[in-house]
Design an enzyme around this catalytic site. Structure first.
Site, PDB file in Angstrom:
ATOM      1  N   ASP A  72       0.826  -1.208   0.000  1.00 53.47           N
ATOM      2  CA  ASP A  72       0.000   0.000   0.000  1.00 53.47           C
ATOM      3  C   ASP A  72       0.866   1.267   0.000  1.00 53.47           C
ATOM      4  O   ASP A  72       1.979   1.275   0.510  1.00 53.47           O
ATOM      5  CB  ASP A  72      -0.913  -0.013   1.245  1.00 53.47           C
ATOM      6  CG  ASP A  72      -2.088   0.938   1.096  1.00 53.47           C
ATOM      7  OD1 ASP A  72      -2.377   1.376  -0.040  1.00 53.47           O
ATOM      8  OD2 ASP A  72      -2.722   1.262   2.108  1.00 53.47           O
TER       9      ASP A  72
ATOM     10  N   ASN B 174     -11.006  -2.804  -6.045  1.00 52.24           N
ATOM     11  CA  ASN B 174     -10.219  -1.824  -6.806  1.00 52.24           C
ATOM     12  C   ASN B 174     -10.837  -1.454  -8.159  1.00 52.24           C
ATOM     13  O   ASN B 174     -10.446  -0.455  -8.780  1.00 52.24           O
ATOM     14  CB  ASN B 174      -8.776  -2.317  -7.028  1.00 52.24           C
ATOM     15  CG  ASN B 174      -7.901  -2.218  -5.794  1.00 52.24           C
ATOM     16  OD1 ASN B 174      -6.930  -2.948  -5.632  1.00 52.24           O
ATOM     17  ND2 ASN B 174      -8.226  -1.298  -4.882  1.00 52.24           N
TER      18      ASN B 174
HETATM   19  C1  FPP Z   1      -2.027   0.136  -3.253  1.00 49.44           C
HETATM   20  O1  FPP Z   1      -1.577   1.478  -3.300  1.00 49.44           O
HETATM   21  C2  FPP Z   1      -1.558  -0.544  -4.418  1.00 49.44           C
HETATM   22  C3  FPP Z   1      -2.361  -1.101  -5.377  1.00 49.44           C
HETATM   23  C4  FPP Z   1      -3.818  -1.080  -5.362  1.00 49.44           C
HETATM   24  C5  FPP Z   1      -1.759  -1.759  -6.536  1.00 49.44           C
HETATM   25  C6  FPP Z   1      -0.541  -2.546  -6.237  1.00 49.44           C
HETATM   26  C7  FPP Z   1       0.232  -2.655  -7.462  1.00 49.44           C
HETATM   27  C8  FPP Z   1       1.568  -2.661  -7.549  1.00 49.44           C
HETATM   28  C9  FPP Z   1       2.478  -2.640  -6.416  1.00 49.44           C
HETATM   29  C10 FPP Z   1       2.211  -2.669  -8.857  1.00 49.44           C
HETATM   30  C11 FPP Z   1       1.775  -3.706  -9.788  1.00 49.44           C
HETATM   31  C12 FPP Z   1       1.824  -5.108  -9.289  1.00 49.44           C
HETATM   32  C13 FPP Z   1       2.131  -6.136 -10.080  1.00 49.44           C
HETATM   33  C14 FPP Z   1       1.902  -7.510  -9.599  1.00 49.44           C
HETATM   34  C15 FPP Z   1       2.687  -5.947 -11.424  1.00 49.44           C
HETATM   35  P1  FPP Z   1      -2.652   2.624  -3.432  1.00 49.44           P
HETATM   36  O2  FPP Z   1      -2.820   2.939  -4.866  1.00 49.44           O
HETATM   37  O3  FPP Z   1      -3.890   2.230  -2.705  1.00 49.44           O
HETATM   38  O4  FPP Z   1      -1.916   3.795  -2.716  1.00 49.44           O
HETATM   39  P2  FPP Z   1      -2.571   4.869  -1.748  1.00 49.44           P
HETATM   40  O5  FPP Z   1      -3.081   4.117  -0.551  1.00 49.44           O
HETATM   41  O6  FPP Z   1      -1.426   5.750  -1.428  1.00 49.44           O
HETATM   42  O7  FPP Z   1      -3.654   5.553  -2.516  1.00 49.44           O
END
Ligand code: FPP
Length: 244
Positions: free
Chosen positions: A23, A71
């Protein structure tokens, strides 16, 4: 990666299965004046580094939360970007993972992904299906409640078809219906980004997981911090509801 750091780890007190809620990508990007999507791109780089450590340590299983069933509610441009990133990641990384004896698996529904991504997922899974190294699970279109409901539906069908009786449903019979079938329960659950919650991740499998939270945003998470979490795990007193 600092070899000395790896040597400091007590190999007798290692988790078998580590799960990570990656996250903080969006907040990391916003803090730098970048688009949220830049955070996801940076997050892929972190994932590559952490998988390398998992391979070096010969961890039994690593599960990462890449995309939850919730998501899909994000702005369409961000969802599209993430889909593109998954596709690129699979295609770019699969040969290297294969050479490292990694066995990739996707947990979750994935049937709402585009036919191209579904094919890429299947290709990567097939390529690595006989590998015996790290079991690397990518949770994509995954929700713990959704997984449990799907398992319950499968078992209800089996009972209705007379394959098993309701009384035969035990924890181990139930686990055989989960996406993580054949893998150990989660020992250590890491969440980056500062929030302290489970967010519908591996609800069944984390029943006795040790939880480890950090304020570090995922793109800034380092192999060194990962090792710190593993070291901390080694100090935990795990009783599984019993006494020592
Ligand atoms: C959470 O951060 C992250 C995600 C919903 C996506 C996770 C994806 C990756 C780490 C990259 C891609 C993965 C692969 C397997 C290729 P957030 O967007 O919720 O961040 P925030 O809480 O700061 O808004």
């Amino acid at each position: 990666m600092n070899d000395d750091l790896l040597k400091q780890l007590d190999k007798t007190k290692m988790p078998r299965h580590v799960a990570i809620i990656m996250d903080g990508n969006g907040r990391w990007a916003n803090a730098l004046g970048l688009l949220r999507t830049a955070g996801h791109t940076a997050g892929v780089k972190t994932l590559k580094k952490i998988l390398t450590v998992a391979v070096d340590l010969n961890l039994e299983a690593l599960t990462v939360y890449a995309f939850s069933t919730e998501n899909w509610k994000r702005p369409p441009a961000e969802v599209d970007f993430l889909m593109h990133l998954f596709s690129e990641y699979i295609e770019k990384e699969k040969m290297e993972m294969h050479e490292k004896n990694v066995r990739i698996r996707f947990i979750g529904r994935t049937d709402d992904f585009s036919p191209t991504i579904q094919k890429q997922i299947q290709g990567a899974v097939n390529l690595m299906k006989n590998n015996t190294g790290v079991k690397f699970n990518i949770a994509a279109d995954y929700g713990g409640q959704d997984e449990i409901i799907r398992a319950a539906q499968n078992l209800a069908r089996k009972v209705a078809d007379g394959e098993i009786s309701a009384e035969q449903i035990s924890a181990s019979v139930f686990e055989d219906e989960l996406d993580t079938v054949g893998q150990p329960p989660v020992d250590l659950l890491i969440r980056t980004g500062g929030d302290q919650r489970i967010s519908n991740f591996l609800l069944w499998q984390s029943a006795y997981a040790e939880l480890w939270f950090t304020n570090t945003q995922w793109p800034d998470f380092t192999p060194e911090e990962f090792i710190s979490a593993l070291k901390d795990f080694g100090k935990r007193d795990r009783r599984f509801g019993g006494v020592k």
